[in-house]
Design a protein around this motif. Structure first.
Motif, PDB file in Angstrom:
ATOM      1  N   SER A  30      12.695  24.991  88.825  1.00  0.00           N
ATOM      2  CA  SER A  30      12.369  24.420  89.999  1.00  0.00           C
ATOM      3  C   SER A  30      11.735  25.610  91.016  1.00  0.00           C
ATOM      4  O   SER A  30      10.677  25.281  91.553  1.00  0.00           O
ATOM      5  N   VAL A  33       8.111  26.573  89.627  1.00  0.00           N
ATOM      6  CA  VAL A  33       6.961  25.486  89.727  1.00  0.00           C
ATOM      7  C   VAL A  33       6.850  25.427  91.275  1.00  0.00           C
ATOM      8  O   VAL A  33       5.746  25.391  91.647  1.00  0.00           O
ATOM      9  N   THR A  34       7.820  25.622  92.248  1.00  0.00           N
ATOM     10  CA  THR A  34       7.669  25.766  93.630  1.00  0.00           C
ATOM     11  C   THR A  34       6.555  26.762  93.848  1.00  0.00           C
ATOM     12  O   THR A  34       5.592  26.670  94.902  1.00  0.00           O
ATOM     13  N   VAL A  53       4.546  13.307  93.484  1.00  0.00           N
ATOM     14  CA  VAL A  53       5.854  13.121  93.370  1.00  0.00           C
ATOM     15  C   VAL A  53       6.616  11.923  93.586  1.00  0.00           C
ATOM     16  O   VAL A  53       7.518  11.396  92.715  1.00  0.00           O
ATOM     17  N   SER A 217      18.251  19.936  96.753  1.00  0.00           N
ATOM     18  CA  SER A 217      17.223  19.117  97.146  1.00  0.00           C
ATOM     19  C   SER A 217      17.371  18.697  98.544  1.00  0.00           C
ATOM     20  O   SER A 217      16.613  18.968  99.507  1.00  0.00           O
ATOM     21  N   VAL A 237      10.639  19.115  94.325  1.00  0.00           N
ATOM     22  CA  VAL A 237      10.632  19.438  92.858  1.00  0.00           C
ATOM     23  C   VAL A 237      12.005  19.248  92.212  1.00  0.00           C
ATOM     24  O   VAL A 237      12.335  18.772  91.196  1.00  0.00           O
TER      25      VAL A 237
END
Length: 726
Positions: A30, A33-34, A53, A217, A237
């Motif tokens: 994550s 990807v972020t 998303v 999250s 993400v």
């Protein structure tokens, strides 16, 4: 049974270490990807990224619902609740996307509807997961469940428009809302930790992963402001990762895991079938061989693939094991076939139908089966040749084998005895046990000797001595018991007879001396009383003399009975007819009964056999019994004596039965029958019935008594027929 106990090759348990590794891996991915998205793509196309998303969320929630929906009947209530809950989430996600895209349908004076639907959707997710963790047992109807889910979605959407003032639009309100979500996720984790895992353990473990990820999250989304920051992108993400784990948990539980388990069960069942010591073949509806276990392949020398790939072998097997009706179950049939080497094999074949799908055949090598049968037959033959009683019990004391001598003694068949527990057998035979003292030096405490008294099915009492010993396997584990016994009924009777003879011999010597000493003065008393009676005319003196004579006669009778009991004469045996004997005594019996106003009913058997007996002694016994019956009916209103004869063909015995409706006897009185000088009469000697019993015993017979106090008595004089006299 095999399915529930079959082992699986895959380990689906997620341990604590693996849990940490998965969480770490997820957060690292994550984070990467972020960082990629923040490199410029998200700032340039924020709306597109946000929409992507949200569509990913929508796809996962929709997929979760449809997976659960199509496997609804096979799922647990908890998984079904989760699927229906994600239908609600799907509807709310759709509404959130609609309002987020800004299609111009947001009402005036309302706060951001997208944020409101997001908050409600997240709340519903927490509630659904918490409800799923609860131990649910009742299963909700499929269509009722979807109706309730859609109704809940409509009510939540409708409620949005009736509370316009409530809005998490401010930064503080958003942060507070996400903190509430975090607390709810933590509480759900605690519930999952305390819940025992069962059928849905995979789902719960993936839910744990999902909840830990969604906490990060929610924490990220609670920190970010209005600008596009690292926490905003990282929060979205990781939220996708959260939805992924929920989806994976459901798919693994309802789709992947069952098929892997079925495959594992198939492998386990194949091992069991191939481990059978018997051949097993499965034929399909076209009479083609579909499966054969290893034993069957060993018998024929061909494997299953060879038969299926060769038309010649396929036709050969179809012809040799052809059945006229695939739906029939056959006990067995004999088939002669040739193996791969060309040798003839005789097989015993058993068939079970599989409906329209084919049939199963179990094959046994008849030669090896015959060898086992011969071994069993030889063992049983040896046991049956033994005169001693043999009984084999398993460790739970179930009868598994016995010999012919044992069955003949109890007068039952093998089918009646085999498989019966020792406790049930004891109750059936009215058996009483007494442990005989064993030697002090016996090593095994389970080695015991018992003396038992039992009643056979024909009503005969038997006395048996049993030596019970345990049976151990090579590892000294108890596997059963073996009992060897001997019927000591005749031995006990002979011992009792010898003891009685010894007693009577001593008693006879005493009786001879006593009778001699008593009869001399008794004769003098009677003679002088007769002289006095003849020479006096005084009536009062004559009455005294009559009393003297009566008492002297009574003493003489007692002395005579005592002498007969102590020194009985040997019976002069000759063949006689019991029916003729009873008929010849009928006039004498009727005259005695007539005087006492007793009704006589006679029932003479149509079939009879002669017996060896002393006719005079039998008459003495019968008349004594009749006299006792008359005395017993002295106070009966309608006295009746039933005199009958019977022939027992099975035992080869003739019986003379005397039944009265007098005062009867108690159990204590019955137990004392035959005891010398025991009597219930006021003027009885207590020797009459003892003499009768002694006479009948000398004839090889017996006297059975059946009486109830106040309801009369039945005496059965039983003698063996000539054909049964040894």
């Amino acid at each position: 049974m095999f399915i529930t106990s079959a082992p699986t090759n895959e380990n689906y348990d997620i341990g604590f270490t693996e849990l940490l590794l998965r969480i770490g891996f997820t957060l690292c991915v994550s984070l990467i990807v972020t960082m990629v998205l923040l490199s410029g793509f998200w700032q340039v196309n924020p709306g597109l990224c946000q929409t992507a998303v949200e569509l990913t969320y929508l796809f996962i929630t929709t997929a979760v619902f449809w997976v659960v929906w199509y496997t609804y009947e096979k799922n647990s209530p908890s998984v079904n609740i989760m699927g229906l809950g994600f239908l609600i989430v799907t509807v709310l996600e759709i509404l959130q996307i609609i309002y987020f895209l800004g299609l111009g349908i947001q009402p005036e004076n309302f706060a951001d509807m997208g944020i409101r639907y997001l908050a409600v959707s997240r709340t519903v997710q927490i509630i659904i997961i918490a409800v799923m963790v609860a131990p649910l047992k009742c299963k909700l109807n499929k269509w009722l469940g979807i109706a309730m889910a859609l109704l809940t979605s409509f009510l939540l959407s409708y409620a949005m428009f009736h509370f316009p003032s409530v809005s998490p639009a401010s930064a503080f309100a958003k942060s507070a809302l996400y903190c509430i979500f975090i607390i709810g996720s933590l509480l759900t984790l605690v519930l999952i930790k305390n819940r025992p895992f069962g059928k849905d353990s995979l789902t719960y473990k993936y839910i744990c992963l999902a909840l830990i990820v969604v906490i990060t999250s929610d924490l990220s989304l609670a920190i970010y402001g209005d600008e596009i920051t690292f926490f905003l992108v990282f929060g979205h993400v990781t939220k996708i990762a959260y939805m992924y784990y929920l989806f994976k948990g459901i798919v693994e539980n309802v789709l992947t895991h069952p098929y892997i388990k079925i495959e594992s069960v198939n492998v386990h069942m194949s091992k069991i079938i191939n481990g059978l010591p018997l051949g097993l073949m499965v034929f399909d509806a076209d009479y083609s061989l579909a499966f054969a276990n290893i034993k069957a392949e060993e018998i024929f020398g061909y494997n299953c693939n060879e038969v299926r790939e060769s038309d010649e072998l396929k036709e050969l097997f179809a012809r040799q094991f052809y059945v006229t009706n695939k739906s029939d179950n056959l006990n067995h049939k004999m088939v002669k076939v040739k193996n791969r080497q060309g040798a003839d094999i005789n097989l015993r074949v058993y068939q079970w139908a599989l409906g329209e799908e084919g049939y199963i055949q179990l094959i046994i090598d008849a030669k090896k089966e015959q060898e086992l049968e011969n071994l069993h037959l030889q063992t049983q033959t040896v046991l049956n040749s033994m005169k001693n009683l043999f009984l084999l019990l398993d460790k739970n004391k179930y009868i598994v084998q016995c010999n012919k001598a044992f069955l003949q003694m109890i007068d039952l068949s093998e089918e009646d005895v085999w498989g019966m527990t020792l406790e049930r057998f004891t109750a059936l035979m009215q058996c009483t046990w007494r442990e005989v003292l064993t030697e002090a030096g016996t090593e095994d405490k389970l080695n015991k000797m018992y003396e038992a008294i039992l009643i056979t099915s024909s009503g005969e009492s038997k006395e048996v001595m049993f030596d019970l010993a345990p049976v151990y396997n090579v590892e000294r584990v108890l596997v059963g018991y073996i009992a060897l016994g001997i019927d000591v009924t005749r031995l006990k009777a002979e011992q009792l007879r010898l003891q009685q003879q010894e007693k009577l011999a001593v008693l006879g010597q005493m009786a001879a001396g006593i009778v001699h000493e008593i009869k001399n003065p008794l004769t003098a008393i009677k003679r002088f009383s007769q002289i006095l009676k003849s020479q006096t005319t005084d009536e009062r003196l004559r009455s005294y003399v009559n009393i003297i004579e009566t008492e002297a006669n009574g003493v003489n009778q007692v002395v005579s009975d005592f002498l007969s009991f102590a020194r009985p004469r040997a019976p002069a045996l000759k063949p006689i007819s019991i029916n003729n004997l009873i008929t010849s005594l009928s006039l004498i019996i009727e005259s005695q009964l007539f005087i006492k106003n007793v009704t006589l009913k006679m029932d003479i058997a149509k079939e009879e056999r002669t017996v060896l007996a002393d006719e005079d002694q039998l008459k003495q016994v019968i008349m004594n019994m009749v006299k006792n019956a008359i005395d017993a009916m002295a106070n009966t209103i309608r006295p009746m004596l039933i005199l009958s004869t019977k022939y027992n063909k099975k035992n080869g015995e003739m019986a003379m039965v005397l039944s009265d409706n007098g005062k009867g006897m108690s159990a204590e009185e019955i137990s004392k029958i035959g005891t010398p000088f025991y009597t219930t009469k006021d003027a009885g000697t207590g020797l009459g019935l003892s003499v009768c019993l002694q006479i009948i015993k000398q004839h090889g017979g017996r006297i059975d008594v059946n009486a109830i106090a106040g309801s009369g008595s039945t005496f059965s004089i039983i003698l063996p027929c000539i054909d049964n006299v040894i």
